[in-house]
Write an enzyme that holds these catalytic residues in place. Structure first.
Site, short mmCIF file in Angstrom:
data_model
loop_
_atom_site.label_atom_id
_atom_site.label_comp_id
_atom_site.label_asym_id
_atom_site.label_seq_id
_atom_site.Cartn_x
_atom_site.Cartn_y
_atom_site.Cartn_z
N GLY A 13 43.39 45.27 -2.75
CA GLY A 13 43.40 44.78 -4.12
C GLY A 13 44.57 43.84 -4.36
O GLY A 13 45.73 44.21 -4.22
N PHE A 16 47.13 43.03 -10.33
CA PHE A 16 48.52 43.17 -10.80
C PHE A 16 49.32 44.14 -9.94
O PHE A 16 50.46 43.87 -9.59
CB PHE A 16 48.51 43.66 -12.25
N GLY A 17 48.70 45.27 -9.60
CA GLY A 17 49.43 46.28 -8.82
C GLY A 17 49.66 45.82 -7.39
O GLY A 17 50.79 45.85 -6.88
N VAL A 81 36.39 46.24 1.02
CA VAL A 81 36.52 47.53 1.70
C VAL A 81 35.37 48.44 1.26
O VAL A 81 35.15 48.64 0.07
CB VAL A 81 37.88 48.19 1.37
N GLU A 173 39.57 41.10 -29.21
CA GLU A 173 39.93 39.71 -28.88
C GLU A 173 38.68 38.84 -28.77
O GLU A 173 38.65 37.72 -29.26
CB GLU A 173 40.72 39.69 -27.56
N ASP A 302 45.05 50.64 -12.42
CA ASP A 302 43.91 51.20 -13.15
C ASP A 302 43.19 52.30 -12.37
O ASP A 302 42.41 53.06 -12.95
CB ASP A 302 42.87 50.09 -13.44
C1 LIG Z 1 38.84 41.52 -20.29
C2 LIG Z 1 40.11 42.30 -20.04
C3 LIG Z 1 41.20 42.15 -20.91
C4 LIG Z 1 42.38 42.83 -20.69
N1 LIG Z 1 43.43 42.64 -21.55
C5 LIG Z 1 44.62 43.23 -21.28
C6 LIG Z 1 45.76 42.96 -22.09
O1 LIG Z 1 45.67 42.21 -23.07
N2 LIG Z 1 46.94 43.55 -21.76
C7 LIG Z 1 47.06 44.37 -20.67
O2 LIG Z 1 48.16 44.83 -20.39
N3 LIG Z 1 46.00 44.67 -19.90
C8 LIG Z 1 44.78 44.11 -20.17
N4 LIG Z 1 43.71 44.38 -19.38
C9 LIG Z 1 43.84 45.40 -18.32
C10 LIG Z 1 44.53 44.83 -17.07
O3 LIG Z 1 43.91 43.64 -16.67
C11 LIG Z 1 44.47 45.88 -15.98
O4 LIG Z 1 45.16 47.03 -16.43
C12 LIG Z 1 45.11 45.39 -14.69
O5 LIG Z 1 44.39 44.28 -14.19
C13 LIG Z 1 45.13 46.52 -13.64
O6 LIG Z 1 45.70 46.03 -12.46
P1 LIG Z 1 45.21 46.60 -11.06
O7 LIG Z 1 46.06 45.98 -10.02
O8 LIG Z 1 45.12 48.07 -11.11
O9 LIG Z 1 43.70 46.08 -10.92
P2 LIG Z 1 43.11 44.61 -10.98
O10 LIG Z 1 44.07 43.65 -11.56
O11 LIG Z 1 41.77 44.74 -11.62
O12 LIG Z 1 42.90 44.22 -9.46
C14 LIG Z 1 42.03 44.94 -8.62
C15 LIG Z 1 41.73 44.06 -7.43
O13 LIG Z 1 41.07 44.84 -6.44
C16 LIG Z 1 40.03 44.08 -5.86
N5 LIG Z 1 39.06 45.05 -5.32
C17 LIG Z 1 38.43 46.02 -6.01
N6 LIG Z 1 37.65 46.74 -5.17
C18 LIG Z 1 37.81 46.20 -3.93
C19 LIG Z 1 37.28 46.50 -2.65
N7 LIG Z 1 36.43 47.53 -2.46
N8 LIG Z 1 37.65 45.74 -1.60
C20 LIG Z 1 38.51 44.69 -1.76
N9 LIG Z 1 39.05 44.36 -2.97
C21 LIG Z 1 38.71 45.11 -4.03
C22 LIG Z 1 39.49 43.24 -7.02
O14 LIG Z 1 38.82 42.08 -6.55
C23 LIG Z 1 40.80 42.90 -7.77
O15 LIG Z 1 41.34 41.68 -7.34
C24 LIG Z 1 42.49 43.71 -19.58
C25 LIG Z 1 41.40 43.89 -18.72
C26 LIG Z 1 40.21 43.19 -18.96
C27 LIG Z 1 39.04 43.37 -18.02
#
Ligand SMILES: Cc1cc2nc3c(=O)[nH]c(=O)nc-3n(C[C@H](O)[C@H](O)[C@H](O)COP(=O)(O)OP(=O)(O)OC[C@H]3O[C@@H](n4cnc5c(N)ncnc54)[C@H](O)[C@@H]3O)c2cc1C
Length: 439
Positions: A13, A16-17, A81, A173, A302
């Site tokens: 992934g 952000f994380g 994955v 939004e 998330d």
């Molecule tokens: C429309 C929308 C609006 C939002 N607005 C806000 C806001 O205003 N403020 C705020 O703080 N948060 C907001 N969020 C929430 C925020 O975007 C998430 O909390 C944040 O992106 C979580 O980060 P993450 O690294 O856990 O996952 P993500 O940023 O979602 O990244 C996960 C990554 O894993 C990859 N992935 C997933 N499964 C697989 C797999 N099996 N194999 C390979 N790659 C994979 C995906 O392609 C992605 O790139 C919003 C979310 C959405 C959808």
């Protein structure tokens, strides 16, 4: 171990994380592989601006390789994955490749939850990827084009109707942005209908929108939306969604423009770990973000469930994922991290905010509540600063200034990508909608 005897850390992934963790490992004595099914990092908080034609995809997404930059120890792999073989410390990708790891970081994000009704997804897409945002943008634009060609106000009503399901920050939004474009910005482009004909519904099953915000801010957000012409339907659970119609206990709204923003569920890949999960599938991690029962596996962002000091689960927000990635990256950079208090994750809550429209937002910063223009300015600055690459920051800032003073919207192009589908949908919808109207 990799061939050079260094620890091999695999991060699944590049959101952000994952990116935050990888950045901390760039100078460590380890080999890192980031695997993502897409080649870019996406700034999801601004997706709705692409969906409503304010920004271009390139403003809110950047290749993961560009963000990581030149690095001798970090490799980026495009691939999905599909399985985790924890006993062999390896992963398999969709194309059959196997990747071994010494330590595994799962930063998989989340996906929309249709609460057991996956058949609704086709008619009410969510907003999670660039592709979703572009489809939504095309649907909005095509709908306005369609309405322009129908002379009977009753028959064009569905094409001037927008239903957003879910009153969380994304739904709020989206509803505010649609209200701005269809009731204001784009009106001057069309002559066959008036802005009073457009109807925007924000539908929420709970008694308030922005659940999780103080009641006072939720109510302010509701009032601001209503003033912008959005009808906020509270205590209104959706009972069915089909092509061109959303049904509730009390009635039906006909429209091809249905957007799903109601709740998320974690990646099904996590189910195979056998670890305890919450009701949305997030893995209940230890305080150092490791997965109980595994000595070399971590879940962040998330995909992870961790309670704060008051026993409330941390919200699924970008800053939580970023802070967890940063914490874990630092921890993994050290060969033998201890489990002392300083190696346990603590979230620094800098506040939450949601924008509602032009110069309208709500913000809760450490108990201080703001709304209106000041909250919107704070929201704008925070979001621009968070955009990962400088190139986008400048451009987004200039584009926002331009829209603010000119009431213009940017990318209003209808391309070939969904037009064919929409035309097919349109013909069938028209029958559906007509049938429903006649009934
Ligand atoms: C429309 C929308 C609006 C939002 N607005 C806000 C806001 O205003 N403020 C705020 O703080 N948060 C907001 N969020 C929430 C925020 O975007 C998430 O909390 C944040 O992106 C979580 O980060 P993450 O690294 O856990 O996952 P993500 O940023 O979602 O990244 C996960 C990554 O894993 C990859 N992935 C997933 N499964 C697989 C797999 N099996 N194999 C390979 N790659 C994979 C995906 O392609 C992605 O790139 C919003 C979310 C959405 C959808």
């Amino acid at each position: 171990m990799s061939s050079n005897n260094k620890r091999h850390i695999v991060i699944v992934g590049g959101g952000f994380g994952g990116i935050s963790a990888a950045k901390q490992l760039k100078k460590a004595d380890v080999d890192v592989t980031i695997i993502d099914k897409s080649n870019h990092h996406l700034f999801q908080p601004l997706l709705y601006q692409v969906a409503t034609a304010a920004l271009s995809p390139g403003d809110i997404a950047a290749p993961i390789r560009t963000i990581i930059g030149e690095s001798r120890n970090v490799r980026v792999l495009l691939g999905e994955v599909q399985q985790i073989h924890s006993e062999e410390n390896s992963l398999s990708l969709g194309d059959g490749r196997t990747i071994s790891y010494d330590q595994l970081v799962l930063a998989l994000g989340a996906q929309y939850n249709y609460f057991g009704h996956d058949e609704w997804k086709e008619h009410a897409p969510g907003l999670k990827s660039i592709s979703n945002a572009l489809d939504t943008r095309e649907r909005i634009l095509l709908s306005l084009e369609e309405a322009e060609q129908i002379d009977d106000p009753k028959l064009r009503e569905p094409y001037l109707t927008y239903v957003i399901i879910g009153g969380g920050p994304t739904g709020v939004e989206m509803a505010g942005a649609i209200a701005e474009i269809v009731k204001r910005n784009m009106m001057r482009d069309y002559s066959n209908f008036s802005k009073n004909e457009t109807r925007i519904f924000l539908v929420e099953a709970e008694p308030k929108i922005l659940n999780g915000y103080p009641d006072e801010l939720s109510e302010k957000a509701r009032v601001m939306l209503e003033e912008m012409g959005v009808r906020v339907l509270l205590n209104t659970p959706v009972t069915n969604i089909k092509k061109g119609a959303v049904q509730f206990g009390e009635g039906t709204i006909q429209t091809p423009n249905i957007i799903w923003a109601a709740g998320v569920v974690a990646s099904p890949l996590l189910d195979s770990l056998g670890a305890e999960q919450d009701r949305t599938g997030r893995v209940k991690v230890n305080e150092d973000l490791s997965v109980p029962g595994y000595r070399n596996m971590y879940v962040i962002g998330d995909a992870a469930h961790l309670d704060d000091e008051d026993g409330h689960p941390l919200p699924a927000l970008a800053p939580v994922a970023q802070q967890q990635g940063e914490f874990l990256g630092k921890k993994l950079a050290i060969k033998q991290a201890s489990n002392s208090e300083q190696h346990l994750f603590r979230y620094r809550d800098k506040g939450t905010m949601a924008t509602i429209g032009r110069a309208k937002a709500v913000a809760d910063i450490n108990g201080f509540k703001f709304s209106g223009l000041f909250a919107w300015l704070m929201w704008s600055v925070v979001h621009i600063l968070q955009l990962m690459c400088f190139h986008s920051k400048t451009r987004v800032f200039l584009e926002w200034i331009w829209y603010y003073f000119t009431f213009q919207r940017g990318v209003r192009l209808i391309t070939d990508r969904t037009t064919d589908n929409y035309n097919k949908l349109k013909e069938e919808d028209a029958k559906d909608i007509l049938a429903l109207i006649e009934n």
